[in-house]
Design a protein around this motif. Structure first.
Motif, PDB file in Angstrom:
ATOM      1  N   ILE A  48      32.968  29.891  34.632  1.00 33.55           N
ATOM      2  CA  ILE A  48      33.904  29.524  34.549  1.00 33.55           C
ATOM      3  C   ILE A  48      33.747  28.653  36.177  1.00 33.55           C
ATOM      4  O   ILE A  48      34.416  29.762  36.971  1.00 33.55           O
ATOM      5  N   PRO A  49      33.287  27.499  36.409  1.00 33.56           N
ATOM      6  CA  PRO A  49      33.181  27.846  38.238  1.00 33.56           C
ATOM      7  C   PRO A  49      34.685  27.689  38.547  1.00 33.56           C
ATOM      8  O   PRO A  49      35.334  27.100  38.238  1.00 33.56           O
ATOM      9  N   GLY A  50      34.712  28.781  39.557  1.00 37.79           N
ATOM     10  CA  GLY A  50      36.423  29.081  40.144  1.00 37.79           C
ATOM     11  C   GLY A  50      36.449  30.362  39.822  1.00 37.79           C
ATOM     12  O   GLY A  50      37.526  30.302  40.690  1.00 37.79           O
ATOM     13  N   VAL A  51      37.002  30.667  38.730  1.00 38.08           N
ATOM     14  CA  VAL A  51      37.145  31.758  38.454  1.00 38.08           C
ATOM     15  C   VAL A  51      36.927  33.147  38.903  1.00 38.08           C
ATOM     16  O   VAL A  51      35.290  33.620  39.322  1.00 38.08           O
ATOM     17  N   ILE A  52      37.245  33.411  40.084  1.00 37.79           N
ATOM     18  CA  ILE A  52      36.894  34.991  41.069  1.00 37.79           C
ATOM     19  C   ILE A  52      37.735  36.085  40.432  1.00 37.79           C
ATOM     20  O   ILE A  52      37.871  37.263  41.031  1.00 37.79           O
ATOM     21  N   GLY A  53      38.948  36.046  39.378  1.00 39.58           N
ATOM     22  CA  GLY A  53      39.470  37.521  38.963  1.00 39.58           C
ATOM     23  C   GLY A  53      39.884  37.333  37.637  1.00 39.58           C
ATOM     24  O   GLY A  53      40.578  36.369  36.958  1.00 39.58           O
ATOM     25  N   VAL A  54      39.455  38.228  36.986  1.00 35.53           N
ATOM     26  CA  VAL A  54      40.407  38.634  35.451  1.00 35.53           C
ATOM     27  C   VAL A  54      41.536  39.735  35.822  1.00 35.53           C
ATOM     28  O   VAL A  54      40.508  40.569  35.521  1.00 35.53           O
ATOM     29  N   TYR A  55      41.560  39.638  34.451  1.00 37.30           N
ATOM     30  CA  TYR A  55      42.616  40.910  34.802  1.00 37.30           C
ATOM     31  C   TYR A  55      43.443  40.930  32.840  1.00 37.30           C
ATOM     32  O   TYR A  55      44.048  39.720  32.437  1.00 37.30           O
ATOM     33  N   PHE A  56      43.433  42.057  31.898  1.00 40.22           N
ATOM     34  CA  PHE A  56      43.667  41.514  31.427  1.00 40.22           C
ATOM     35  C   PHE A  56      45.142  43.239  30.780  1.00 40.22           C
ATOM     36  O   PHE A  56      44.934  44.241  31.405  1.00 40.22           O
ATOM     37  N   GLY A  57      46.220  42.973  30.128  1.00 40.35           N
ATOM     38  CA  GLY A  57      47.067  43.762  30.162  1.00 40.35           C
ATOM     39  C   GLY A  57      46.817  43.650  28.376  1.00 40.35           C
ATOM     40  O   GLY A  57      46.057  43.242  27.804  1.00 40.35           O
ATOM     41  N   TYR A  58      48.604  44.158  28.196  1.00 37.88           N
ATOM     42  CA  TYR A  58      48.636  44.518  26.886  1.00 37.88           C
ATOM     43  C   TYR A  58      48.583  43.020  25.691  1.00 37.88           C
ATOM     44  O   TYR A  58      48.349  43.206  25.430  1.00 37.88           O
ATOM     45  N   ASP A  59      49.340  42.256  26.751  1.00 36.48           N
ATOM     46  CA  ASP A  59      49.356  40.982  25.562  1.00 36.48           C
ATOM     47  C   ASP A  59      49.289  39.667  26.497  1.00 36.48           C
ATOM     48  O   ASP A  59      49.708  38.520  26.216  1.00 36.48           O
ATOM     49  N   PHE A  60      48.413  40.202  27.290  1.00 37.34           N
ATOM     50  CA  PHE A  60      48.057  38.332  28.463  1.00 37.34           C
ATOM     51  C   PHE A  60      46.904  39.001  28.938  1.00 37.34           C
ATOM     52  O   PHE A  60      46.370  40.190  29.234  1.00 37.34           O
ATOM     53  N   ILE A  61      46.428  37.974  29.861  1.00 36.20           N
ATOM     54  CA  ILE A  61      45.235  37.715  30.545  1.00 36.20           C
ATOM     55  C   ILE A  61      45.668  37.251  32.273  1.00 36.20           C
ATOM     56  O   ILE A  61      46.418  35.658  31.772  1.00 36.20           O
ATOM     57  N   SER A  62      45.052  37.580  32.848  1.00 41.13           N
ATOM     58  CA  SER A  62      45.856  36.736  34.589  1.00 41.13           C
ATOM     59  C   SER A  62      44.106  36.188  35.085  1.00 41.13           C
ATOM     60  O   SER A  62      43.813  36.849  35.127  1.00 41.13           O
ATOM     61  N   VAL A  63      44.297  34.905  34.827  1.00 40.56           N
ATOM     62  CA  VAL A  63      42.585  34.326  35.979  1.00 40.56           C
ATOM     63  C   VAL A  63      43.188  33.971  37.121  1.00 40.56           C
ATOM     64  O   VAL A  63      44.681  33.171  37.063  1.00 40.56           O
ATOM     65  N   SER A  64      42.890  34.258  38.414  1.00 40.49           N
ATOM     66  CA  SER A  64      42.657  33.778  39.173  1.00 40.49           C
ATOM     67  C   SER A  64      41.775  33.074  39.633  1.00 40.49           C
ATOM     68  O   SER A  64      40.039  33.480  39.346  1.00 40.49           O
ATOM     69  N   LYS A  65      41.919  32.229  40.370  1.00 43.77           N
ATOM     70  CA  LYS A  65      41.312  30.979  41.282  1.00 43.77           C
ATOM     71  C   LYS A  65      40.788  31.017  42.608  1.00 43.77           C
ATOM     72  O   LYS A  65      41.519  31.206  43.223  1.00 43.77           O
ATOM     73  N   GLU A  66      39.100  29.830  42.952  1.00 41.56           N
ATOM     74  CA  GLU A  66      39.432  30.015  44.512  1.00 41.56           C
ATOM     75  C   GLU A  66      39.787  28.351  44.623  1.00 41.56           C
ATOM     76  O   GLU A  66      41.548  28.642  44.600  1.00 41.56           O
ATOM     77  N   GLN A  67      39.444  27.421  44.568  1.00 42.02           N
ATOM     78  CA  GLN A  67      40.106  26.428  45.732  1.00 42.02           C
ATOM     79  C   GLN A  67      40.897  25.663  44.599  1.00 42.02           C
ATOM     80  O   GLN A  67      41.328  25.446  44.973  1.00 42.02           O
ATOM     81  N   GLN A  68      40.111  25.299  43.533  1.00 45.08           N
ATOM     82  CA  GLN A  68      40.238  24.285  42.154  1.00 45.08           C
ATOM     83  C   GLN A  68      41.851  24.310  42.000  1.00 45.08           C
ATOM     84  O   GLN A  68      42.137  25.140  41.789  1.00 45.08           O
ATOM     85  N   GLU A  69      42.077  23.526  41.494  1.00 37.34           N
ATOM     86  CA  GLU A  69      43.434  22.985  41.258  1.00 37.34           C
ATOM     87  C   GLU A  69      43.299  23.510  39.489  1.00 37.34           C
ATOM     88  O   GLU A  69      42.753  23.478  39.018  1.00 37.34           O
ATOM     89  N   TRP A  70      44.039  24.400  39.009  1.00 32.65           N
ATOM     90  CA  TRP A  70      45.202  24.666  37.906  1.00 32.65           C
ATOM     91  C   TRP A  70      44.944  23.567  37.046  1.00 32.65           C
ATOM     92  O   TRP A  70      44.065  23.581  35.701  1.00 32.65           O
ATOM     93  N   GLN A  71      44.892  22.017  37.380  1.00 36.05           N
ATOM     94  CA  GLN A  71      44.279  20.689  35.722  1.00 36.05           C
ATOM     95  C   GLN A  71      43.073  21.058  35.794  1.00 36.05           C
ATOM     96  O   GLN A  71      42.919  20.175  34.458  1.00 36.05           O
ATOM     97  N   HIS A  72      41.932  21.681  36.773  1.00 33.28           N
ATOM     98  CA  HIS A  72      40.754  21.102  35.833  1.00 33.28           C
ATOM     99  C   HIS A  72      40.430  22.369  35.319  1.00 33.28           C
ATOM    100  O   HIS A  72      39.673  22.247  35.076  1.00 33.28           O
ATOM    101  N   LEU A  73      40.730  23.648  35.444  1.00 32.05           N
ATOM    102  CA  LEU A  73      40.247  24.929  35.274  1.00 32.05           C
ATOM    103  C   LEU A  73      40.729  24.763  34.309  1.00 32.05           C
ATOM    104  O   LEU A  73      40.308  25.578  33.208  1.00 32.05           O
ATOM    105  N   LYS A  74      42.210  24.649  34.047  1.00 34.58           N
ATOM    106  CA  LYS A  74      42.625  25.684  33.321  1.00 34.58           C
ATOM    107  C   LYS A  74      42.610  24.483  31.137  1.00 34.58           C
ATOM    108  O   LYS A  74      42.306  25.866  30.403  1.00 34.58           O
ATOM    109  N   PRO A  75      42.151  23.738  31.032  1.00 36.06           N
ATOM    110  CA  PRO A  75      41.525  23.467  29.786  1.00 36.06           C
ATOM    111  C   PRO A  75      40.540  23.696  29.192  1.00 36.06           C
ATOM    112  O   PRO A  75      40.579  24.721  28.782  1.00 36.06           O
TER     113      PRO A  75
END
Length: 188
Positions: A48-75
């Motif tokens: 996905i363009p704009g994703v620069i980091g992914v972290y997995f925990g026990y029951d969650f996924i954290s995703v880090s982005k560049e400059q894009q807005e979450w409203q465009h990346l989230k779907p």
């Protein structure tokens, strides 16, 4: 499948809760598409363009982005997570090594400080890490030398504007209170 999202203190990171176990043991962090090859899910998210980091925990996924807005990346992120879990593929590839295992080999401290280090690790595991995991990140022990504790910040904690305050006012004060030998805490 219903995936919840939560904001984190880091505006560039969003926490996704798929309602399933993501990592049974340990955690995993990916800071590039090359690193993400160890995980089918992380590789899919890095497409996905704009994703620069992914972290997995026990029951969650954290995703880090560049400059894009979450409203465009989230779907796209929600779709990728849902497709992955519906496919039945593993989160981590069979040849991958968990970051917790990798981190364990990189610790440094003097043998005479072993009891201090055990106390520091216990405090981190019981009081700090559960709170930080709620924000989509993790803090792990890296070393102890000359009264200074070195910690590794992962997930939403890495690069978070409030991470310095968390370290200096929260973690440092906690450790100093319970472990008088601790003078300072620093991120590595």
């Amino acid at each position: 499948m219903f995936i919840q999202t939560e904001a984190t203190p880091n505006p560039a990171t969003l926490k996704f809760l798929p309602g399933k176990v993501v990592m049974e043991n340990g955690t995993a962090e990916f800071r590039s598409a090359e690193e993400a090859e160890a995980s089918p899910l992380a590789a899919r998210l890095f497409e996905i363009p704009g994703v620069i980091g992914v972290y997995f925990g026990y029951d969650f996924i954290s995703v880090s982005k560049e400059q894009q807005e979450w409203q465009h990346l989230k779907p796209a992120i929600l779709g990728s997570i849902m497709e992955h879990f519906m496919s039945g593929k593993p989160v981590m590839g069979s040849a991958s090594v968990l970051s917790e295992v990798q981190d364990a080999g990189g610790e440094f401290f003097d043998e005479g400080d072993e009891s201090i280090v055990l106390t520091i690790k216990e405090l981190l595991d019981t009081r700090v890490r559960p709170a930080v995991a709620q924000d989509g990140g993790d803090i792990t022990f890296r070393g102890f030398r000359d009264g200074k504790v070195y910690l590794n910040m992962k997930g939403s904690c890495a690069g978070c504007p409030s991470s310095t305050a968390t370290l200096k006012h929260g973690v440092q004060n906690l450790l100093r209170h319970f472990v008088p030998e601790v003078q300072e805490v620093e991120a590595v």
